[in-house]
Write a protein that holds these residues in place. Structure first.
Motif, PDB file in Angstrom:
ATOM      1  N   ALA A   1      12.011   3.369  -0.843  1.00 21.40           N
ATOM      2  CA  ALA A   1      12.607   4.007   0.336  1.00 21.40           C
ATOM      3  C   ALA A   1      11.515   4.428   1.318  1.00 21.40           C
ATOM      4  N   ALA A   2      10.380   4.897   0.790  1.00 22.85           N
ATOM      5  CA  ALA A   2       9.270   5.275   1.664  1.00 22.85           C
ATOM      6  C   ALA A   2       8.709   4.061   2.384  1.00 22.85           C
ATOM      7  N   VAL A   3       8.697   2.918   1.721  1.00 27.31           N
ATOM      8  CA  VAL A   3       8.251   1.682   2.370  1.00 27.31           C
ATOM      9  C   VAL A   3       9.118   1.404   3.596  1.00 27.31           C
ATOM     10  N   VAL A   4      10.430   1.541   3.432  1.00 26.60           N
ATOM     11  CA  VAL A   4      11.337   1.277   4.555  1.00 26.60           C
ATOM     12  C   VAL A   4      11.148   2.324   5.648  1.00 26.60           C
ATOM     13  N   ARG A   5      10.996   3.589   5.256  1.00 26.95           N
ATOM     14  CA  ARG A   5      10.798   4.631   6.279  1.00 26.95           C
ATOM     15  C   ARG A   5       9.531   4.372   7.085  1.00 26.95           C
ATOM     16  N   ALA A   6       8.465   3.953   6.417  1.00 23.50           N
ATOM     17  CA  ALA A   6       7.239   3.621   7.140  1.00 23.50           C
ATOM     18  C   ALA A   6       7.475   2.453   8.091  1.00 23.50           C
ATOM     19  N   ALA A   7       8.234   1.463   7.639  1.00 21.55           N
ATOM     20  CA  ALA A   7       8.525   0.302   8.478  1.00 21.55           C
ATOM     21  C   ALA A   7       9.358   0.697   9.688  1.00 21.55           C
ATOM     22  N   VAL A   8      10.298   1.623   9.507  1.00 21.73           N
ATOM     23  CA  VAL A   8      11.092   2.105  10.633  1.00 21.73           C
ATOM     24  C   VAL A   8      10.178   2.732  11.685  1.00 21.73           C
ATOM     25  N   GLY A   9       9.222   3.532  11.227  1.00 20.33           N
ATOM     26  CA  GLY A   9       8.299   4.164  12.163  1.00 20.33           C
ATOM     27  C   GLY A   9       7.442   3.155  12.906  1.00 20.33           C
ATOM     28  N   VAL A  10       6.890   2.186  12.176  1.00 20.09           N
ATOM     29  CA  VAL A  10       6.056   1.164  12.823  1.00 20.09           C
ATOM     30  C   VAL A  10       6.892   0.335  13.790  1.00 20.09           C
ATOM     31  N   THR A  11       8.109  -0.019  13.384  1.00 19.66           N
ATOM     32  CA  THR A  11       8.993  -0.794  14.256  1.00 19.66           C
ATOM     33  C   THR A  11       9.281  -0.038  15.548  1.00 19.66           C
ATOM     34  N   ALA A  12       9.408   1.286  15.439  1.00 26.77           N
ATOM     35  CA  ALA A  12       9.689   2.128  16.609  1.00 26.77           C
ATOM     36  C   ALA A  12       8.460   2.374  17.467  1.00 26.77           C
TER      37      ALA A  12
ATOM     38  N   ARG B   1       0.836  -1.206   0.000  1.00 29.76           N
ATOM     39  CA  ARG B   1       0.000   0.000   0.000  1.00 29.76           C
ATOM     40  C   ARG B   1       0.868   1.252   0.000  1.00 29.76           C
ATOM     41  N   VAL B   2       1.905   1.272   0.835  1.00 30.32           N
ATOM     42  CA  VAL B   2       2.792   2.430   0.868  1.00 30.32           C
ATOM     43  C   VAL B   2       3.461   2.617  -0.489  1.00 30.32           C
ATOM     44  N   HIS B   3       3.856   1.526  -1.110  1.00 32.21           N
ATOM     45  CA  HIS B   3       4.506   1.646  -2.424  1.00 32.21           C
ATOM     46  C   HIS B   3       3.545   2.165  -3.480  1.00 32.21           C
ATOM     47  N   ARG B   4       2.294   1.706  -3.450  1.00 31.28           N
ATOM     48  CA  ARG B   4       1.304   2.219  -4.402  1.00 31.28           C
ATOM     49  C   ARG B   4       1.089   3.711  -4.211  1.00 31.28           C
ATOM     50  N   GLU B   5       1.037   4.147  -2.962  1.00 34.47           N
ATOM     51  CA  GLU B   5       0.729   5.542  -2.674  1.00 34.47           C
ATOM     52  C   GLU B   5       1.907   6.473  -2.933  1.00 34.47           C
ATOM     53  N   THR B   6       3.116   5.986  -2.805  1.00 34.57           N
ATOM     54  CA  THR B   6       4.299   6.859  -2.903  1.00 34.57           C
ATOM     55  C   THR B   6       5.165   6.565  -4.122  1.00 34.57           C
ATOM     56  N   GLY B   7       5.081   5.358  -4.663  1.00 39.52           N
ATOM     57  CA  GLY B   7       5.973   4.958  -5.744  1.00 39.52           C
ATOM     58  C   GLY B   7       7.417   4.814  -5.312  1.00 39.52           C
ATOM     59  N   SER B   8       7.654   4.755  -4.019  1.00 45.28           N
ATOM     60  CA  SER B   8       9.016   4.770  -3.492  1.00 45.28           C
ATOM     61  C   SER B   8       9.236   3.593  -2.547  1.00 45.28           C
TER      62      SER B   8
END
Length: 392
Positions: free
Chosen positions: A368-379, A359-366
């Motif tokens: 890197a954004a997928v990983v940044r979102a995962a970092v936030g959820v992990t934290a 979903r993040v990739h569809r919304e951002t096309g990135s």
């Protein structure tokens, strides 16, 4: 009540979402804080040797320098599992931040990466022995340990949970991307993992003696290095009096890891009760289990799974419903029924980690954004906030 413990592997990533080989430096920071162990200690533990590692050592090295592992203490309740996972994810992230990185609970790297082996004698032997398989693998799993009375009970449990293990892969799916592109799998980690020659499902065992004879036969081939490389989907721990279930991706959300732990404990207790009651193990061929595992990794919870009781395709919602019914008495006795039921409902409603990544990739096309979102959820950030922050 059976105790439970969880081990998680995490990626160490930079601000662009690329895994970076800074886990050794982060673990040095953790060791200074009394929170980690070194490579030599971990190698000895993997071989099943006594290490003398203090009970506070919970952050550990892994095969690649772009990942580290955490382990909870022995827990009696799912609330304790949640609190310990939250605590040790935070400690892992703090150690990574100290060396200019972050951690992400992703079972594979969305962005392309060149894996870097961790330094150490055992890791060097792995690369020398297994070549490209060891060189290319950079995957993060979740292992759940549940206490058992003895090896006989453990083997009785292994024989009776076999059919449900692929379902655990499906509900934990968190690895849709591989080397910068969508793999078309919900859990591509499960595909990569099965490159190891000792990985996968096995046939039932007559008793504990046969289990140990099979392990001895595996070691006698000279193909695997030690007992730490007996990568059965579920096995007897070489170090602790537990059954260790190894089929899951690392969960993006802590609450999904807690749900997994509750399901596994419920499966172990249910299987032990069946064994005591003289209920025969289900007759499921290992060949069928391999197909069920592939199906689970391919579609996660978004398509059919192979139902453990029929060997036929069935919607994931029906299979999870039957899984919950199967373990419900054990969950109720442990006080876990409501929490696990709500957790499974949440997975079916909002999806797995793989669904969120896509979903993040569809919304951002990135990626890197997928990983940044995962970092936030992990934290521990709220998922919506983490996704919104990743797109900036």
């Amino acid at each position: 009540m059976r105790t439970v413990g969880v081990e998680e592997e995490l990626l160490v990533v930079d601000a662009d979402g690329t895994p970076v080989p800074q886990a050794p430096e982060a673990l040095t920071v953790a060791a200074r804080r009394g929170e980690g162990e070194d490579v030599e200690q971990h190698d000895r533990a993997e071989r099943g040797e006594e290490t003398g590692v203090p009970d506070t050592a919970r952050l550990m090295p892994e095969l690649k320098a772009q990942q580290l592992e955490l382990g909870t203490p022995v827990c009696s309740t799912l609330g304790q599992v949640h609190d310990q996972l939250r605590h040790w994810r935070d400690r892992a992230d703090a150690a990574a931040v100290a060396v200019g990185a972050r951690v992400a609970a992703l079972a594979t790297s969305p962005v392309a990466v060149e894996p870097v082996p961790t330094e150490g004698e055992r890791y060097e032997r792995l690369v020398d022995t297994f070549g490209r398989t060891a060189e290319e693998v950079l995957t993060c799993g979740c292992h759940v340990h549940v206490s058992v009375a003895d090896d006989e009970e453990a083997v009785a449990v292994l024989n009776r949970i076999r059919g449900w293990l692929p379902v655990l892969t499906a509900l934990s799916a968190n690895s849709p991307f591989w080397q910068g592109r969508d793999s078309s799998y919900a859990s591509f980690r499960s595909e990569v993992w099965h490159r190891w020659p000792s990985a996968g499902p096995n046939a039932p065992f007559a008793d504990a003696a046969e289990y140990h004879a099979v392990v001895d036969a595996v070691l006698a081939t000279g193909t695997v290095l030690d007992t730490g490389m007996v990568y059965f989907d579920a096995r007897l721990s070489a170090t602790w009096p537990t059954v260790e279930v190894r089929t899951a991706d690392v969960a993006l959300r802590v609450e999904d890891a807690v749900t997994l732990a509750g399901v596994v404990r419920g499966l172990v207790e249910t299987a032990a009760r069946e064994a005591r009651a003289g209920v025969a193990p289900p007759e499921i061929r290992a060949e069928v289990l391999r197909l069920a595992t592939w199906r689970a990794g391919r579609s996660g919870l978004s398509g059919d799974l192979v139902h453990p009781r029929t060997g036929r395709p069935a919607p994931a919602v029906d299979v999870l419903g039957d899984l919950l019914d199967h373990v419900r008495p054990a969950l109720a006795d442990a006080g876990d029924e409501a929490r696990v039921g709500e957790g499974l409902d949440a997975l079916l409603t909002r999806g797995t980690g793989a669904d969120l990544q896509r979903r993040v990739h569809r919304e951002t096309g990135s990626l890197a954004a997928v990983v940044r979102a995962a970092v936030g959820v992990t934290a521990g950030e709220d998922t919506a906030r983490a996704v919104a922050g990743a797109s900036r």
